[in-house]
Design a protein around this motif. Structure first.
Motif, PDB file in Angstrom:
ATOM      1  N   ILE A   1      -0.570 -11.167 -22.061  1.00  0.00           N
ATOM      2  CA  ILE A   1      -0.720 -11.622 -20.680  1.00  0.00           C
ATOM      3  C   ILE A   1       0.351 -11.016 -19.772  1.00  0.00           C
ATOM      4  CG2 ILE A   1      -0.705 -13.617 -19.136  1.00  0.00           C
ATOM      5  CD1 ILE A   1      -3.205 -13.340 -20.838  1.00  0.00           C
ATOM      6  N   ASP A   2       1.612 -10.993 -20.232  1.00  0.00           N
ATOM      7  CA  ASP A   2       2.668 -10.465 -19.371  1.00  0.00           C
ATOM      8  C   ASP A   2       2.464  -8.980 -19.077  1.00  0.00           C
ATOM      9  OD1 ASP A   2       3.150  -9.825 -22.026  1.00  0.00           O
ATOM     10  OD2 ASP A   2       5.327  -9.854 -21.807  1.00  0.00           O
ATOM     11  N   VAL A   3       1.987  -8.225 -20.072  1.00  0.00           N
ATOM     12  CA  VAL A   3       1.708  -6.804 -19.873  1.00  0.00           C
ATOM     13  C   VAL A   3       0.560  -6.618 -18.894  1.00  0.00           C
ATOM     14  CG1 VAL A   3       0.946  -4.672 -20.991  1.00  0.00           C
ATOM     15  CG2 VAL A   3       2.564  -6.176 -22.158  1.00  0.00           C
ATOM     16  N   GLN A   4      -0.478  -7.417 -19.073  1.00  0.00           N
ATOM     17  CA  GLN A   4      -1.643  -7.317 -18.194  1.00  0.00           C
ATOM     18  C   GLN A   4      -1.294  -7.691 -16.752  1.00  0.00           C
ATOM     19  OE1 GLN A   4      -5.099  -6.435 -18.958  1.00  0.00           O
ATOM     20  NE2 GLN A   4      -3.970  -5.466 -20.622  1.00  0.00           N
ATOM     21  N   GLU A   5      -0.502  -8.743 -16.581  1.00  0.00           N
ATOM     22  CA  GLU A   5      -0.119  -9.162 -15.228  1.00  0.00           C
ATOM     23  C   GLU A   5       0.686  -8.067 -14.520  1.00  0.00           C
ATOM     24  OE1 GLU A   5       1.960 -12.822 -15.803  1.00  0.00           O
ATOM     25  OE2 GLU A   5       0.155 -14.047 -15.493  1.00  0.00           O
ATOM     26  N   LYS A   6       1.640  -7.473 -15.242  1.00  0.00           N
ATOM     27  CA  LYS A   6       2.452  -6.408 -14.645  1.00  0.00           C
ATOM     28  C   LYS A   6       1.599  -5.203 -14.267  1.00  0.00           C
ATOM     29  CE  LYS A   6       6.786  -7.625 -16.971  1.00  0.00           C
ATOM     30  NZ  LYS A   6       7.800  -7.207 -17.981  1.00  0.00           N
ATOM     31  N   PHE A   7       0.647  -4.869 -15.163  1.00  0.00           N
ATOM     32  CA  PHE A   7      -0.183  -3.703 -14.855  1.00  0.00           C
ATOM     33  C   PHE A   7      -1.087  -3.975 -13.656  1.00  0.00           C
ATOM     34  CE2 PHE A   7      -4.095  -1.282 -15.045  1.00  0.00           C
ATOM     35  CZ  PHE A   7      -3.595   0.009 -15.110  1.00  0.00           C
ATOM     36  N   VAL A   8      -1.698  -5.160 -13.608  1.00  0.00           N
ATOM     37  CA  VAL A   8      -2.586  -5.498 -12.489  1.00  0.00           C
ATOM     38  C   VAL A   8      -1.815  -5.478 -11.175  1.00  0.00           C
ATOM     39  CG1 VAL A   8      -3.928  -7.371 -11.444  1.00  0.00           C
ATOM     40  CG2 VAL A   8      -4.287  -6.772 -13.846  1.00  0.00           C
ATOM     41  N   ASP A   9      -0.605  -6.021 -11.176  1.00  0.00           N
ATOM     42  CA  ASP A   9       0.224  -5.995  -9.957  1.00  0.00           C
ATOM     43  C   ASP A   9       0.550  -4.557  -9.553  1.00  0.00           C
ATOM     44  OD1 ASP A   9       0.195  -8.721  -9.819  1.00  0.00           O
ATOM     45  OD2 ASP A   9       2.150  -8.996 -10.771  1.00  0.00           O
ATOM     46  N   MET A  10       0.934  -3.748 -10.543  1.00  0.00           N
ATOM     47  CA  MET A  10       1.302  -2.361 -10.252  1.00  0.00           C
ATOM     48  C   MET A  10       0.104  -1.571  -9.744  1.00  0.00           C
ATOM     49  SD  MET A  10       2.779   0.521 -12.893  1.00  0.00           S
ATOM     50  CE  MET A  10       1.202   0.575 -13.762  1.00  0.00           C
ATOM     51  N   LYS A  11      -1.031  -1.726 -10.400  1.00  0.00           N
ATOM     52  CA  LYS A  11      -2.231  -1.003  -9.996  1.00  0.00           C
ATOM     53  C   LYS A  11      -2.717  -1.469  -8.633  1.00  0.00           C
ATOM     54  CE  LYS A  11      -5.684   1.852 -10.589  1.00  0.00           C
ATOM     55  NZ  LYS A  11      -5.478   3.312 -10.619  1.00  0.00           N
ATOM     56  N   GLY A  12      -2.643  -2.763  -8.391  1.00  0.00           N
ATOM     57  CA  GLY A  12      -3.051  -3.293  -7.090  1.00  0.00           C
ATOM     58  C   GLY A  12      -2.212  -2.730  -5.966  1.00  0.00           C
ATOM     59  N   ALA A  13      -0.903  -2.611  -6.194  1.00  0.00           N
ATOM     60  CA  ALA A  13      -0.017  -2.037  -5.176  1.00  0.00           C
ATOM     61  C   ALA A  13      -0.343  -0.564  -4.942  1.00  0.00           C
ATOM     62  CB  ALA A  13       1.436  -2.198  -5.606  1.00  0.00           C
ATOM     63  N   ALA A  14      -0.652   0.155  -6.022  1.00  0.00           N
ATOM     64  CA  ALA A  14      -1.000   1.572  -5.885  1.00  0.00           C
ATOM     65  C   ALA A  14      -2.293   1.743  -5.090  1.00  0.00           C
ATOM     66  CB  ALA A  14      -1.138   2.213  -7.261  1.00  0.00           C
ATOM     67  N   ILE A  15      -3.268   0.905  -5.369  1.00  0.00           N
ATOM     68  CA  ILE A  15      -4.543   0.973  -4.645  1.00  0.00           C
ATOM     69  C   ILE A  15      -4.337   0.626  -3.174  1.00  0.00           C
ATOM     70  CG2 ILE A  15      -6.837  -0.064  -4.425  1.00  0.00           C
ATOM     71  CD1 ILE A  15      -6.836  -0.424  -7.467  1.00  0.00           C
ATOM     72  N   ALA A  16      -3.496  -0.371  -2.910  1.00  0.00           N
ATOM     73  CA  ALA A  16      -3.212  -0.748  -1.513  1.00  0.00           C
ATOM     74  C   ALA A  16      -2.628   0.437  -0.756  1.00  0.00           C
ATOM     75  CB  ALA A  16      -2.256  -1.934  -1.480  1.00  0.00           C
ATOM     76  N   GLY A  17      -1.764   1.204  -1.431  1.00  0.00           N
ATOM     77  CA  GLY A  17      -1.206   2.397  -0.802  1.00  0.00           C
ATOM     78  C   GLY A  17      -2.276   3.433  -0.491  1.00  0.00           C
ATOM     79  N   GLU A  18      -3.231   3.603  -1.410  1.00  0.00           N
ATOM     80  CA  GLU A  18      -4.329   4.549  -1.173  1.00  0.00           C
ATOM     81  C   GLU A  18      -5.189   4.114   0.005  1.00  0.00           C
ATOM     82  OE1 GLU A  18      -6.676   5.653  -4.598  1.00  0.00           O
ATOM     83  OE2 GLU A  18      -5.021   5.178  -5.942  1.00  0.00           O
ATOM     84  N   LEU A  19      -5.438   2.820   0.106  1.00  0.00           N
ATOM     85  CA  LEU A  19      -6.264   2.309   1.201  1.00  0.00           C
ATOM     86  C   LEU A  19      -5.565   2.449   2.551  1.00  0.00           C
ATOM     87  CD1 LEU A  19      -7.640  -0.974  -0.469  1.00  0.00           C
ATOM     88  CD2 LEU A  19      -8.816   1.214  -0.211  1.00  0.00           C
ATOM     89  N   GLN A  20      -4.234   2.452   2.530  1.00  0.00           N
ATOM     90  CA  GLN A  20      -3.453   2.537   3.762  1.00  0.00           C
ATOM     91  C   GLN A  20      -3.327   3.959   4.282  1.00  0.00           C
ATOM     92  OE1 GLN A  20      -2.247   0.153   5.675  1.00  0.00           O
ATOM     93  NE2 GLN A  20      -1.124   1.523   7.058  1.00  0.00           N
ATOM     94  N   ASN A  21      -3.623   4.940   3.444  1.00  0.00           N
ATOM     95  CA  ASN A  21      -3.446   6.344   3.818  1.00  0.00           C
ATOM     96  C   ASN A  21      -4.084   6.670   5.170  1.00  0.00           C
ATOM     97  OD1 ASN A  21      -1.987   7.015   1.566  1.00  0.00           O
ATOM     98  ND2 ASN A  21      -3.697   7.915   0.451  1.00  0.00           N
ATOM     99  N   TYR A  22      -3.349   7.399   5.997  1.00  0.00           N
ATOM    100  CA  TYR A  22      -3.794   7.931   7.291  1.00  0.00           C
ATOM    101  C   TYR A  22      -3.848   6.903   8.415  1.00  0.00           C
ATOM    102  CZ  TYR A  22      -5.341  11.640   4.140  1.00  0.00           C
ATOM    103  OH  TYR A  22      -5.386  12.598   3.162  1.00  0.00           O
TER     104      TYR A  22
END
Length: 203
Positions: A85-106
């Motif tokens: 669970i701790d590994v999954q939570e960290k990955f989901v948070d990290m991936k979510g932040a990365a996706i948010a950055g992609e959506l913010q582009n431009y």
């Protein structure tokens, strides 16, 4: 488009035209990108609630690939990691932040254009009025000679405001689309973690 008006607006019309083209390019690029990012949450939700309790990771991975979108991509990549669970939570948070950055582009470029376009229009106003006063000082007996500079000033001001308004509308629309996709990602991420936690408790 009346290119005569563009010419009358002076040199600042060139960057204003560039700003309008950039705004439209960002609009079409982001619309295409956001469309690809959308996930059918109802289908993915059913797959997660069905396959996670069964520990059928292969079937869930296939569902993620079939559904597509950023939320499904996040779950699909999370399945490749340790199921703790701790590994999954960290990955989901990290991936979510990365996706948010992609959506913010431009989108920051649009914010800049919203601020910059009226300023460039104001600059055109100033240069136009300077031109008018220069003509007024040198053109004796030509009462209408200053109208060219006044026309340049008004056209530049109006164009700058129009470009800023259009960029603002585009930014607001894209920001709403971005927020909608972020809501999808947060909902799917939370459901995925909660389903994993529930599965551990049942075990």
């Amino acid at each position: 488009m009346d290119f005569g008006i563009l010419v009358k607006g002076g040199i600042v019309m060139i960057p204003l035209l560039a700003c309008s083209l950039v705004s439209m390019a960002i609009l079409f690029e982001r619309m295409y990108f956001y469309k690809k990012c959308h996930t059918d949450i109802s289908t993915l939700r059913k797959a997660m609630t069905q396959y996670i309790p069964q520990k059928n990771w292969t079937a869930l991975q296939g569902s993620c690939d079939m559904v597509g979108g950023k939320a499904a991509e996040m779950v699909g990549e999370a399945l490749l990691h340790d199921k703790a669970i701790d590994v999954q939570e960290k990955f989901v948070d990290m991936k979510g932040a990365a996706i948010a950055g992609e959506l913010q582009n431009y989108l920051s470029y649009l914010s800049t254009i919203v601020t910059l376009a009226p300023l460039m229009g104001l600059l055109g106003t100033v240069t136009g009025m300077i031109s008018s006063f220069n003509v007024l000082a040198t053109a004796e007996g030509q009462p209408f000679a200053i109208t060219g500079g006044v026309s340049e000033a008004l056209i530049a001001t109006a164009t700058g405001l129009c470009v800023a308004i259009i960029a603002l509308v585009i930014h607001t629309y894209l920001k709403q689309r971005q927020n909608s996709l972020l809501d999808e990602i947060e909902e799917v991420g939370a459901l995925y973690i909660l389903t994993l936690v529930g599965d551990r408790h049942e075990a």
